[in-house]
Design a protein around this motif. Structure first.
Motif, PDB file in Angstrom:
ATOM      1  N   LEU A  10      45.019 -54.841  15.241  1.00 32.10           N
ATOM      2  CA  LEU A  10      44.440 -53.816  16.118  1.00 32.10           C
ATOM      3  C   LEU A  10      45.132 -53.829  17.477  1.00 32.10           C
ATOM      4  CD1 LEU A  10      40.651 -54.166  15.269  1.00 32.10           C
ATOM      5  CD2 LEU A  10      42.138 -52.241  14.721  1.00 32.10           C
ATOM      6  N   ASN A  13      48.660 -52.432  17.395  1.00 32.65           N
ATOM      7  CA  ASN A  13      48.676 -50.984  17.189  1.00 32.65           C
ATOM      8  C   ASN A  13      47.856 -50.232  18.224  1.00 32.65           C
ATOM      9  OD1 ASN A  13      50.141 -50.376  14.469  1.00 32.65           O
ATOM     10  ND2 ASN A  13      49.010 -52.280  14.168  1.00 32.65           N
ATOM     11  N   LYS A  14      47.381 -50.965  19.240  1.00 32.17           N
ATOM     12  CA  LYS A  14      46.599 -50.374  20.339  1.00 32.17           C
ATOM     13  C   LYS A  14      45.455 -49.506  19.814  1.00 32.17           C
ATOM     14  CE  LYS A  14      50.341 -50.623  23.549  1.00 32.17           C
ATOM     15  NZ  LYS A  14      51.728 -50.409  23.482  1.00 32.17           N
ATOM     16  N   MET A  15      44.664 -50.126  18.926  1.00 34.18           N
ATOM     17  CA  MET A  15      43.556 -49.420  18.289  1.00 34.18           C
ATOM     18  C   MET A  15      42.247 -50.142  18.542  1.00 34.18           C
ATOM     19  SD  MET A  15      44.932 -48.442  14.521  1.00 34.18           S
ATOM     20  CE  MET A  15      43.532 -47.367  14.288  1.00 34.18           C
ATOM     21  N   THR A  16      41.178 -49.380  18.467  1.00 34.49           N
ATOM     22  CA  THR A  16      39.842 -49.949  18.512  1.00 34.49           C
ATOM     23  C   THR A  16      39.292 -49.998  17.087  1.00 34.49           C
ATOM     24  OG1 THR A  16      38.769 -47.809  18.755  1.00 34.49           O
ATOM     25  CG2 THR A  16      39.437 -48.937  20.797  1.00 34.49           C
ATOM     26  N   MET A  19      38.410 -46.500  16.011  1.00 35.99           N
ATOM     27  CA  MET A  19      39.563 -45.711  15.583  1.00 35.99           C
ATOM     28  C   MET A  19      39.973 -46.092  14.160  1.00 35.99           C
ATOM     29  SD  MET A  19      41.721 -45.912  19.140  1.00 35.99           S
ATOM     30  CE  MET A  19      43.215 -45.142  18.566  1.00 35.99           C
ATOM     31  N   LEU A  20      39.980 -47.397  13.874  1.00 37.12           N
ATOM     32  CA  LEU A  20      40.343 -47.864  12.535  1.00 37.12           C
ATOM     33  C   LEU A  20      39.356 -47.337  11.499  1.00 37.12           C
ATOM     34  CD1 LEU A  20      42.168 -49.599  10.740  1.00 37.12           C
ATOM     35  CD2 LEU A  20      40.662 -51.535  11.255  1.00 37.12           C
ATOM     36  N   LYS A  23      40.017 -43.652  10.804  1.00 35.89           N
ATOM     37  CA  LYS A  23      41.272 -43.366  10.105  1.00 35.89           C
ATOM     38  C   LYS A  23      41.308 -43.908   8.675  1.00 35.89           C
ATOM     39  CE  LYS A  23      43.967 -43.037  14.310  1.00 35.89           C
ATOM     40  NZ  LYS A  23      44.694 -41.789  14.252  1.00 35.89           N
TER      41      LYS A  23
END
Length: 67
Positions: A10, A13-16, A19-20, A23
């Motif tokens: 995470l 990939n600069k994700m929360t 967000m995961l 997606k």
């Protein structure tokens, strides 16, 4: 001991988690349990979804370290 390295993916990939979840279709509770190491029964389907999404191998998500 099994270590789940989802936080690393995470972060890279600069994700929360949210967000995961959006997606991949995984539940936020599932992702939270994986991140906190509280999910002891990870389905192969979940691992498959994460590998496909991050385009990585199982070793990038799960690591075995001797106690």
């Amino acid at each position: 001991m099994i270590i789940i390295k989802l936080d690393d993916l995470l972060w890279q990939n600069k994700m929360t988690s949210k967000m995961l979840a959006e997606k991949t279709g995984l539940g936020t509770a599932t992702i939270s349990k994986l991140r906190n190491g509280k999910n002891q029964n990870i389905s192969l389907n979940t691992i498959n979804i994460l590998c496909k999404f991050f385009n990585c191998s199982v070793n990038d998500i799960i690591e075995y370290v001797k106690d």
